[in-house]
Enzyme design. Structure first.
Site, PDB file in Angstrom:
ATOM      1  N   THR A 263       0.818  -1.220   0.000  1.00  0.00           N
ATOM      2  CA  THR A 263       0.000   0.000   0.000  1.00  0.00           C
ATOM      3  C   THR A 263       0.848   1.264   0.000  1.00  0.00           C
ATOM      4  O   THR A 263       0.622   2.174  -0.789  1.00  0.00           O
ATOM      5  CB  THR A 263      -0.941   0.001   1.224  1.00  0.00           C
ATOM      6  OG1 THR A 263      -1.868  -1.077   1.097  1.00  0.00           O
ATOM      7  CG2 THR A 263      -1.713   1.307   1.307  1.00  0.00           C
ATOM      8  N   CYS A 264       1.835   1.334   0.880  1.00  0.00           N
ATOM      9  CA  CYS A 264       2.605   2.571   1.037  1.00  0.00           C
ATOM     10  C   CYS A 264       3.281   2.991  -0.263  1.00  0.00           C
ATOM     11  O   CYS A 264       3.180   4.137  -0.686  1.00  0.00           O
ATOM     12  CB  CYS A 264       3.642   2.397   2.135  1.00  0.00           C
ATOM     13  SG  CYS A 264       4.640   3.879   2.393  1.00  0.00           S
TER      14      CYS A 264
ATOM     15  N   CYS B 244       1.423   6.121   0.896  1.00  0.00           N
ATOM     16  CA  CYS B 244       2.284   7.216   1.357  1.00  0.00           C
ATOM     17  C   CYS B 244       3.101   7.878   0.258  1.00  0.00           C
ATOM     18  O   CYS B 244       3.159   9.104   0.159  1.00  0.00           O
ATOM     19  CB  CYS B 244       3.268   6.718   2.416  1.00  0.00           C
ATOM     20  SG  CYS B 244       2.739   5.321   3.382  1.00  0.00           S
TER      21      CYS B 244
ATOM     22  N   LYS C 192       1.041   9.588  -2.581  1.00  0.00           N
ATOM     23  CA  LYS C 192       0.346  10.684  -1.898  1.00  0.00           C
ATOM     24  C   LYS C 192       1.269  11.868  -1.656  1.00  0.00           C
ATOM     25  O   LYS C 192       0.928  13.022  -1.924  1.00  0.00           O
ATOM     26  CB  LYS C 192      -0.233  10.138  -0.585  1.00  0.00           C
ATOM     27  CG  LYS C 192      -0.937  11.137   0.313  1.00  0.00           C
ATOM     28  CD  LYS C 192      -0.027  11.787   1.310  1.00  0.00           C
ATOM     29  CE  LYS C 192       0.776  10.863   2.166  1.00  0.00           C
ATOM     30  NZ  LYS C 192       0.038  10.147   3.194  1.00  0.00           N
TER      31      LYS C 192
ATOM     32  N   TYR D  14      -6.644  11.118   8.197  1.00  0.00           N
ATOM     33  CA  TYR D  14      -5.444  11.334   7.387  1.00  0.00           C
ATOM     34  C   TYR D  14      -5.767  11.438   5.888  1.00  0.00           C
ATOM     35  O   TYR D  14      -5.463  12.438   5.236  1.00  0.00           O
ATOM     36  CB  TYR D  14      -4.480  10.155   7.542  1.00  0.00           C
ATOM     37  CG  TYR D  14      -3.772   9.978   8.846  1.00  0.00           C
ATOM     38  CD1 TYR D  14      -2.411  10.257   8.959  1.00  0.00           C
ATOM     39  CD2 TYR D  14      -4.427   9.477   9.960  1.00  0.00           C
ATOM     40  CE1 TYR D  14      -1.726  10.045  10.144  1.00  0.00           C
ATOM     41  CE2 TYR D  14      -3.747   9.262  11.155  1.00  0.00           C
ATOM     42  CZ  TYR D  14      -2.408   9.553  11.242  1.00  0.00           C
ATOM     43  OH  TYR D  14      -1.728   9.344  12.404  1.00  0.00           O
TER      44      TYR D  14
ATOM     45  N   GLU E 143      -5.732  14.765   3.520  1.00  0.00           N
ATOM     46  CA  GLU E 143      -4.596  14.869   2.603  1.00  0.00           C
ATOM     47  C   GLU E 143      -5.081  15.048   1.170  1.00  0.00           C
ATOM     48  O   GLU E 143      -4.570  15.905   0.428  1.00  0.00           O
ATOM     49  CB  GLU E 143      -3.713  13.631   2.744  1.00  0.00           C
ATOM     50  CG  GLU E 143      -2.930  13.631   4.057  1.00  0.00           C
ATOM     51  CD  GLU E 143      -2.260  12.318   4.389  1.00  0.00           C
ATOM     52  OE1 GLU E 143      -1.389  12.319   5.281  1.00  0.00           O
ATOM     53  OE2 GLU E 143      -2.596  11.288   3.778  1.00  0.00           O
TER      54      GLU E 143
ATOM     55  N   ARG F 271     -10.238  13.079  14.415  1.00  0.00           N
ATOM     56  CA  ARG F 271     -10.584  12.444  15.689  1.00  0.00           C
ATOM     57  C   ARG F 271      -9.352  11.737  16.266  1.00  0.00           C
ATOM     58  O   ARG F 271      -8.620  11.072  15.563  1.00  0.00           O
ATOM     59  CB  ARG F 271     -11.701  11.421  15.465  1.00  0.00           C
ATOM     60  CG  ARG F 271     -12.149  10.697  16.733  1.00  0.00           C
ATOM     61  CD  ARG F 271     -13.381   9.854  16.455  1.00  0.00           C
ATOM     62  NE  ARG F 271     -13.101   8.806  15.474  1.00  0.00           N
ATOM     63  CZ  ARG F 271     -12.652   7.595  15.769  1.00  0.00           C
ATOM     64  NH1 ARG F 271     -12.397   7.286  17.030  1.00  0.00           N
ATOM     65  NH2 ARG F 271     -12.453   6.696  14.825  1.00  0.00           N
TER      66      ARG F 271
ATOM     67  N   ASP G 285      -0.543  -3.575   9.026  1.00  0.00           N
ATOM     68  CA  ASP G 285      -1.947  -3.160   9.073  1.00  0.00           C
ATOM     69  C   ASP G 285      -2.920  -4.319   9.203  1.00  0.00           C
ATOM     70  O   ASP G 285      -4.057  -4.118   9.639  1.00  0.00           O
ATOM     71  CB  ASP G 285      -2.295  -2.362   7.815  1.00  0.00           C
ATOM     72  CG  ASP G 285      -1.592  -1.011   7.757  1.00  0.00           C
ATOM     73  OD1 ASP G 285      -0.728  -0.758   8.617  1.00  0.00           O
ATOM     74  OD2 ASP G 285      -1.902  -0.210   6.850  1.00  0.00           O
TER      75      ASP G 285
ATOM     76  N   HIS H  83      17.963  30.304  15.200  1.00  0.00           N
ATOM     77  CA  HIS H  83      17.210  31.464  14.721  1.00  0.00           C
ATOM     78  C   HIS H  83      17.660  31.883  13.319  1.00  0.00           C
ATOM     79  O   HIS H  83      18.842  31.773  13.001  1.00  0.00           O
ATOM     80  CB  HIS H  83      17.432  32.621  15.705  1.00  0.00           C
ATOM     81  CG  HIS H  83      16.675  33.859  15.367  1.00  0.00           C
ATOM     82  ND1 HIS H  83      15.320  33.969  15.555  1.00  0.00           N
ATOM     83  CD2 HIS H  83      17.102  35.039  14.842  1.00  0.00           C
ATOM     84  CE1 HIS H  83      14.934  35.179  15.168  1.00  0.00           C
ATOM     85  NE2 HIS H  83      15.999  35.846  14.733  1.00  0.00           N
TER      86      HIS H  83
ATOM     87  N   GLU I 160      12.245  27.112  16.621  1.00  0.00           N
ATOM     88  CA  GLU I 160      12.892  27.658  17.811  1.00  0.00           C
ATOM     89  C   GLU I 160      11.872  27.934  18.914  1.00  0.00           C
ATOM     90  O   GLU I 160      12.213  27.986  20.102  1.00  0.00           O
ATOM     91  CB  GLU I 160      13.675  28.928  17.482  1.00  0.00           C
ATOM     92  CG  GLU I 160      12.830  30.114  17.096  1.00  0.00           C
ATOM     93  CD  GLU I 160      13.679  31.339  16.759  1.00  0.00           C
ATOM     94  OE1 GLU I 160      14.311  31.901  17.676  1.00  0.00           O
ATOM     95  OE2 GLU I 160      13.716  31.717  15.576  1.00  0.00           O
TER      96      GLU I 160
END
Length: 461
Positions: free
Chosen positions: A42-43, A48, A51, A179, A183, A206, A305, A438, A443
């Site tokens: 899937t990923c 992922c 996507k 998600y 997305e 949620r 999963d 910075h 920061e």
């Protein structure tokens, strides 16, 4: 003659299965991997990676708009959806090849076919061949779940189909508030689509920190995305090439596509689990496993999963590696599922690790909150109306940082580094002792000195 054909048979060529196969083979095991679709799971193939490529592509329009504030004059630009899809397909094919090569280099064998359990040690391939294995690992992942059937559900697409649309929809309705829904809402909006998000709950995301949920929703709505909560799609009508999504409140929305992204369910159907005696977890519908990823059958394990524990690719990889170390490396390893960093590549992006404010207050008697909400430096020149949220959740008694929540550009990148500190149980004093880098947004994580809220639970008399 060997008692079994192979030492390990892996069902599923996704991230978890591939990692387990490679590590086991490196330990000297004879390994076979069955994948009926494409190596990578899937990923890599439909999750992922594509996507994130789409997310990056959808950001370009915003960058072009922001350029004027920095002195750039950019002429007429155009976007071609077909080019994006074609280039994405090339990259996914390259990655699939890499996954295949890496497995084969380790010495494991790949069979491109479906595999079903006949008993605790026998696997039947779709080719008719039978293979016996000393150990079996199930890593078949999950699949989109459309929920209860509604009239016209056959017209609805999932994230799988969204990656292969022939045209960019001018209008799209997306049901879901997690998600994937958010997305894709950001992706399509970034490319110019009119996006409506429908979610049954009171607010999106949620399970995330309440401040994160409010902030993301406000920012998405600023970018023109319509978010309708407390509602569901009850019917989808098709009129030629157009659709009408009817909502539970009685209203309706016209669209070129309707997408459901309300969750995913474990791929456990028709695997022969009953024949092998593998139990399903009644609480979540995934394969039931213990802390070692062992199922109800001693020689059969499951990772990723399909167990429906924590559905994140790096978790599947860690579980697969730990399984191989434990069973074939003789180095017992249990995966710690606590304090797992996660990101939502919505627009704006979310990065989070550790406890939410609500979870911390339920577990600890004294919780301090450090929170800041500010305009990023880029927006001061671009003129874009956007703000960044950063929040630390701290145990007021021990000073330990329990959670970190960020919404804004590079939130995921920042959170990956902060996750190390949270995992090491760093204190707020450790953060305060770190000199700020910075000028950066991050920061703020080491310059917040005064709690914005303190929650002290009185002891019961």
């Amino acid at each position: 003659m060997a008692e079994f054909d192979v030492d390990l048979f892996v069902i599923g060529g996704g991230s978890g299965g591939v990692r387990a196969a490679r590590i086991a083979a490196n330990y000297g095991a004879k390994v076979m991997v069955a994948e009926e679709y494409r190596m990578g799971g899937t990923c890599v193939i439909r999750g992922c990676v594509p996507k994130k490529l789409f997310v990056i592509g959808s950001h370009v329009h915003q960058e072009i708009e922001d350029a004027a504030g920095f002195g750039w004059s950019i002429g007429q630009v155009s976007f071609d959806w077909a080019t994006l899809v074609a280039n994405k397909d090339k990259e996914i094919a390259r990655l699939e090849g890499a996954y295949t090569t890496n497995v084969e280099k380790s010495g494991a064998k790949i069979v491109k076919t479906r595999a079903v359990l006949e008993d605790a040690h026998t696997i039947r391939l779709a080719t008719g061949e039978k293979v016996t294995a000393k150990y079996i690992l199930i890593a078949t992942g999950g699949a989109p779940n459309h929920g209860p059937a509604v009239p016209g559900i056959e017209h609805v697409i999932s994230s799988n189909e969204a990656f292969h649309l022939k045209e960019l929809p001018k209008r799209i309705v997306i049901q879901g508030g997690g998600y994937i829904a958010l997305e894709f809402a950001g992706i399509f909006a970034g490319f110019g689509s009119d996006v409506s998000v429908i979610y049954r709950g009171d607010n999106i995301l949620r399970g995330f920190d309440e401040d994160v949920r409010k902030h993301v929703r406000a920012e998405m709505e600023k970018r023109g995305i319509t978010i309708i909560t407390g509602s569901t799609v009850t019917k989808v009508d098709k009129h030629g090439r157009d659709f009408t999504a009817h909502l539970s409140g009685g209203s309706s929305i016209a669209a070129d596509q309707v997408m459901f992204a309300i969750g995913r369910h474990p791929n456990v159907a028709n695997l022969g689990l009953e024949s092998a005696g593998v139990a399903i977890n009644p609480a979540n519908g995934g394969i039931q496993v213990d802390g070692w990823s062992k199922t109800s059958v001693d020689n059969i394990y499951a990772v990723g999963d399909v167990t429906h524990r924590t559905n994140l690719t790096p978790v599947a990889i860690r579980e697969g590696h730990a399984f191989a170390d434990t069973v074939f490396g003789k180095r017992p390893v249990q995966v710690d599922h606590a304090t797992i960093p996660t990101a939502v590549f919505s627009q704006p992006e979310v990065g989070t690790v550790g406890l939410t404010e609500q979870e911390a207050r339920a577990q600890f008697a004294h919780v301090d909150i450090y929170k800041t909400d500010f305009r990023p430096i880029k927006a001061t020149m671009s003129g874009r109306d956007t703000r960044v949220l950063m929040k630390l959740v701290v145990d007021g008694a021990s000073d330990r940082v329990l959670g970190c929540h960020i919404v804004g550009d590079a939130a995921a990148e920042i959170t990956q580094a902060v996750a190390i500190a949270v995992k090491m149980k760093a204190t707020k004093a450790d953060f305060d002792a770190t000199i700020a880098l910075h000028p950066t947004a991050s920061e703020e994580l080491v310059t917040m000195r005064t709690p914005t809220a303190r929650h002290v639970r009185q002891a019961a008399e």
